[in-house]
Design a protein around this motif. Structure first.
Motif, PDB file in Angstrom:
ATOM      1  N   ASP A 228       2.750  -5.320 -13.411  1.00  0.00           N
ATOM      2  CA  ASP A 228       1.452  -4.685 -13.666  1.00  0.00           C
ATOM      3  C   ASP A 228       0.962  -3.896 -12.458  1.00  0.00           C
ATOM      4  O   ASP A 228      -0.040  -3.179 -12.557  1.00  0.00           O
ATOM      5  N   PHE A 229       1.625  -4.031 -11.335  1.00  0.00           N
ATOM      6  CA  PHE A 229       1.257  -3.302 -10.119  1.00  0.00           C
ATOM      7  C   PHE A 229       1.831  -1.893 -10.187  1.00  0.00           C
ATOM      8  O   PHE A 229       3.033  -1.705 -10.369  1.00  0.00           O
ATOM      9  N   ALA A 230       0.953  -0.890 -10.042  1.00  0.00           N
ATOM     10  CA  ALA A 230       1.376   0.511 -10.136  1.00  0.00           C
ATOM     11  C   ALA A 230       1.346   1.224  -8.790  1.00  0.00           C
ATOM     12  O   ALA A 230       1.640   2.412  -8.722  1.00  0.00           O
ATOM     13  N   ASP A 231       0.965   0.518  -7.726  1.00  0.00           N
ATOM     14  CA  ASP A 231       0.859   1.106  -6.389  1.00  0.00           C
ATOM     15  C   ASP A 231      -0.051   2.333  -6.414  1.00  0.00           C
ATOM     16  O   ASP A 231       0.287   3.402  -5.917  1.00  0.00           O
ATOM     17  N   VAL A 240      -4.359  -5.263 -10.807  1.00  0.00           N
ATOM     18  CA  VAL A 240      -3.529  -5.690  -9.676  1.00  0.00           C
ATOM     19  C   VAL A 240      -3.724  -4.742  -8.496  1.00  0.00           C
ATOM     20  O   VAL A 240      -3.812  -5.171  -7.340  1.00  0.00           O
ATOM     21  N   ASP A 241      -3.831  -3.459  -8.774  1.00  0.00           N
ATOM     22  CA  ASP A 241      -4.061  -2.489  -7.705  1.00  0.00           C
ATOM     23  C   ASP A 241      -5.463  -2.640  -7.120  1.00  0.00           C
ATOM     24  O   ASP A 241      -5.658  -2.508  -5.905  1.00  0.00           O
ATOM     25  N   ALA A 242      -6.447  -2.928  -7.971  1.00  0.00           N
ATOM     26  CA  ALA A 242      -7.803  -3.162  -7.472  1.00  0.00           C
ATOM     27  C   ALA A 242      -7.851  -4.432  -6.626  1.00  0.00           C
ATOM     28  O   ALA A 242      -8.575  -4.494  -5.622  1.00  0.00           O
ATOM     29  N   GLU A 276       3.898  -8.290   1.571  1.00  0.00           N
ATOM     30  CA  GLU A 276       4.286  -6.882   1.687  1.00  0.00           C
ATOM     31  C   GLU A 276       3.080  -5.958   1.645  1.00  0.00           C
ATOM     32  O   GLU A 276       2.999  -4.984   2.403  1.00  0.00           O
ATOM     33  N   GLN A 277       2.126  -6.261   0.782  1.00  0.00           N
ATOM     34  CA  GLN A 277       0.985  -5.370   0.583  1.00  0.00           C
ATOM     35  C   GLN A 277      -0.138  -5.601   1.589  1.00  0.00           C
ATOM     36  O   GLN A 277      -0.895  -4.678   1.895  1.00  0.00           O
ATOM     37  N   LEU A 278      -0.258  -6.818   2.099  1.00  0.00           N
ATOM     38  CA  LEU A 278      -1.331  -7.164   3.038  1.00  0.00           C
ATOM     39  C   LEU A 278      -0.720  -7.786   4.286  1.00  0.00           C
ATOM     40  O   LEU A 278      -0.910  -8.968   4.567  1.00  0.00           O
TER      41      LEU A 278
END
Length: 281
Positions: A228-231, A240-242, A276-278
């Motif tokens: 569900d993550f679209a980057d 998920v992006d929010a 990875e994202q944070l």
């Protein structure tokens, strides 16, 4: 008159009764460590003033640690800047803005540990600094026409407001006013503390409703998947992006993030995604 000379000429009007200039993390607790806000507008101006102030501060460690102790501890993400205050030799004009990416990780970790022990940096401290500066409770619609706009462009302060509102609700001192029509989707969450069902396609609105409810649920708590993550950072981003946008604004250190992951029982695959994202040192 160049910019630094302009800062010198204006410094005195910004000093407090003790002759100090507030460190940037105290002046703007709603700014993340590496936000672009430090490179434009009021944030950039304050960094220039702080650079001039530090140039004029006595170089001995005792004077500098005394200055720091007159102010709230810095978030852990500011450890490199705090170290530069204590060890000014060779400090360039822009060193307070540097990420320290080229630094030796082991040495940086040792410095952070020492600063933590001294009480000069602390975990999740920006919220308490921000809270101490608040007077009357304001309402997010006073500054943003829609909840999506507040969640997108004022994420960190909206989250701090959410934490304060949740504390007031728990203490029984919670009487929210009626909301404007453009905020109607958040009315129930604001009144009850229940964000209600989440539409994973409406990420910013869902995040705003959670802010109004006083709790941000993780994607894994909602049954969402990594796919569900679209980057995306677009206004039509999914939840998920929010959630990533919120994480970038809400957490200043790995310890605070770890506490959230443990409290929400993040599965290993999601923990890897968060790492990875944070990323934190």
């Amino acid at each position: 008159m160049d910019w630094k000379e302009s800062c010198r000429s204006r410094l005195r009007e910004h000093l407090d009764a003790q002759g100090d200039l507030a460190p940037p993390w105290e002046r703007f607790p709603d700014y993340e460590r590496h936000t672009i806000g430090w490179r434009m507008g009021a944030g950039e101006d304050w960094m220039g003033l702080w650079s001039v102030f530090l140039d004029q501060l006595a170089p001995d460690p005792e004077a500098r640690i005394t200055y720091l102790r007159r102010h709230p501890p810095a978030p852990i993400s500011w450890a490199d800047a705090v170290h530069a205050v204590l060890c000014p030799t060779g400090r360039g004009d822009d060193d307070d803005d540097e990420d320290g990416d080229d630094d030796d990780p082991t040495a940086a970790a040792q410095r952070r540990a020492a600063l933590l022990e001294q009480g000069l940096i602390a975990s999740d401290v920006s919220y308490s600094i921000w809270l101490g500066q608040q007077k009357d409770l304001s309402w997010p619609w006073d500054h943003h026409e829609t909840p999506e706009s507040a969640a997108r462009y004022n994420t960190r302060e909206f989250w701090f407001w959410s934490r304060r509102a949740a504390e007031l609700r728990r203490g029984g001192a919670w009487t929210p006013p009626g909301v404007p029509e453009t905020w109607r989707a958040c009315a129930h969450a604001l009144e009850s503390g229940d964000a209600g069902p989440v539409d994973p396609r409406e990420g910013l609105l869902s995040l705003a409703r959670m802010f109004c409810a006083g709790q941000v649920k993780a994607p894994w708590q909602l049954g969402l998947k990594l796919t569900d993550f679209a980057d995306s950072f677009d206004d039509d981003m999914g939840y998920v992006d929010a959630f990533r946008l919120w994480g970038m604004s809400a957490f200043d250190d790995a310890s605070h993030l770890r506490r959230y992951l443990e409290a929400t029982r993040a599965p290993p695959a999601w923990e890897a995604w968060v790492a990875e994202q944070l990323p934190f040192d």
